[in-house]
Motif scaffolding. Structure first.
Motif, PDB file in Angstrom:
ATOM      1  N   LEU A  61     -26.884 102.829  66.257  1.00  0.00           N
ATOM      2  CA  LEU A  61     -26.459 103.492  65.026  1.00  0.00           C
ATOM      3  C   LEU A  61     -26.198 104.969  65.298  1.00  0.00           C
ATOM      4  O   LEU A  61     -26.930 105.617  66.045  1.00  0.00           O
ATOM      5  CB  LEU A  61     -27.531 103.347  63.950  1.00  0.00           C
ATOM      6  N   LYS A  62     -25.144 105.460  64.676  1.00  0.00           N
ATOM      7  CA  LYS A  62     -24.748 106.856  64.815  1.00  0.00           C
ATOM      8  C   LYS A  62     -24.399 107.424  63.442  1.00  0.00           C
ATOM      9  O   LYS A  62     -24.015 106.692  62.537  1.00  0.00           O
ATOM     10  CB  LYS A  62     -23.510 106.980  65.716  1.00  0.00           C
ATOM     11  N   ALA A  63     -24.506 108.729  63.324  1.00  0.00           N
ATOM     12  CA  ALA A  63     -24.023 109.407  62.123  1.00  0.00           C
ATOM     13  C   ALA A  63     -22.495 109.290  62.100  1.00  0.00           C
ATOM     14  O   ALA A  63     -21.870 109.127  63.153  1.00  0.00           O
ATOM     15  CB  ALA A  63     -24.445 110.875  62.151  1.00  0.00           C
ATOM     16  N   PRO A  64     -21.888 109.324  60.920  1.00  0.00           N
ATOM     17  CA  PRO A  64     -20.428 109.203  60.843  1.00  0.00           C
ATOM     18  C   PRO A  64     -19.710 110.167  61.776  1.00  0.00           C
ATOM     19  O   PRO A  64     -20.039 111.355  61.844  1.00  0.00           O
ATOM     20  CB  PRO A  64     -20.135 109.513  59.371  1.00  0.00           C
ATOM     21  N   GLY A  65     -18.763 109.617  62.521  1.00  0.00           N
ATOM     22  CA  GLY A  65     -17.967 110.425  63.435  1.00  0.00           C
ATOM     23  C   GLY A  65     -18.600 110.671  64.792  1.00  0.00           C
ATOM     24  O   GLY A  65     -17.946 111.169  65.695  1.00  0.00           O
ATOM     25  N   LYS A  66     -19.866 110.315  64.954  1.00  0.00           N
ATOM     26  CA  LYS A  66     -20.539 110.515  66.236  1.00  0.00           C
ATOM     27  C   LYS A  66     -20.279 109.296  67.123  1.00  0.00           C
ATOM     28  O   LYS A  66     -20.111 108.188  66.645  1.00  0.00           O
ATOM     29  CB  LYS A  66     -22.053 110.702  66.060  1.00  0.00           C
ATOM     30  N   ARG A  67     -20.256 109.522  68.420  1.00  0.00           N
ATOM     31  CA  ARG A  67     -19.992 108.454  69.388  1.00  0.00           C
ATOM     32  C   ARG A  67     -21.163 108.323  70.346  1.00  0.00           C
ATOM     33  O   ARG A  67     -21.993 109.228  70.459  1.00  0.00           O
ATOM     34  CB  ARG A  67     -18.708 108.765  70.167  1.00  0.00           C
ATOM     35  N   ALA A  68     -21.213 107.227  71.052  1.00  0.00           N
ATOM     36  CA  ALA A  68     -22.258 107.009  72.048  1.00  0.00           C
ATOM     37  C   ALA A  68     -22.123 108.040  73.166  1.00  0.00           C
ATOM     38  O   ALA A  68     -21.015 108.425  73.546  1.00  0.00           O
ATOM     39  CB  ALA A  68     -22.152 105.601  72.618  1.00  0.00           C
ATOM     40  N   THR A  69     -23.251 108.458  73.691  1.00  0.00           N
ATOM     41  CA  THR A  69     -23.258 109.399  74.806  1.00  0.00           C
ATOM     42  C   THR A  69     -22.838 108.663  76.085  1.00  0.00           C
ATOM     43  O   THR A  69     -22.860 107.424  76.128  1.00  0.00           O
ATOM     44  CB  THR A  69     -24.670 109.981  75.018  1.00  0.00           C
ATOM     45  N   PRO A  70     -22.479 109.397  77.120  1.00  0.00           N
ATOM     46  CA  PRO A  70     -22.138 108.729  78.383  1.00  0.00           C
ATOM     47  C   PRO A  70     -23.264 107.822  78.889  1.00  0.00           C
ATOM     48  O   PRO A  70     -23.005 106.709  79.362  1.00  0.00           O
ATOM     49  CB  PRO A  70     -21.870 109.897  79.339  1.00  0.00           C
TER      50      PRO A  70
END
Length: 100
Positions: A61-70
């Motif tokens: 789960l991420k906040a809106p607009g956030k992406r997974a880290t490398p």
């Protein structure tokens, strides 16, 4: 208008999954940085006349607009290579797509 947070998406995911007879578990990984933080378990069901076997998915789960880290992307790829389903979700729409 109140900004949507990761917590709001998590609550929506849990509510939707429970309404389908499923379960969501928060996962704590020891020594595995970047691994998904939720596991979603759904019972077998019929959707639009089609049988769907029971399923288990991992969810980041991420906040809106956030992406997974490398590091998270690498771990998700490792899990995918083992036949696991990993989804990064940052919106209510993504939750609905996962559960469709």
């Amino acid at each position: 208008m109140k900004a949507i947070r990761e917590r709001d998406i998590e609550q929506y995911l849990v509510k939707r999954v429970k309404s389908m007879g499923g379960e969501v578990r928060k996962v704590k990984w020891i020594g595995r940085s970047g691994a998904p933080d939720r596991v979603v378990m759904l019972p077998e069901r019929y959707v639009d006349g089609y049988y769907i076997a029971e399923s288990t998915s991992w969810v980041e789960l991420k906040a809106p607009g956030k992406r997974a880290t490398p590091a998270q992307r690498r771990e998700h790829e490792r899990m995918g290579a083992m036949g696991q389903y990993v989804f990064v979700i940052d919106s209510f729409k993504d939750v609905d797509a996962l559960l469709a």
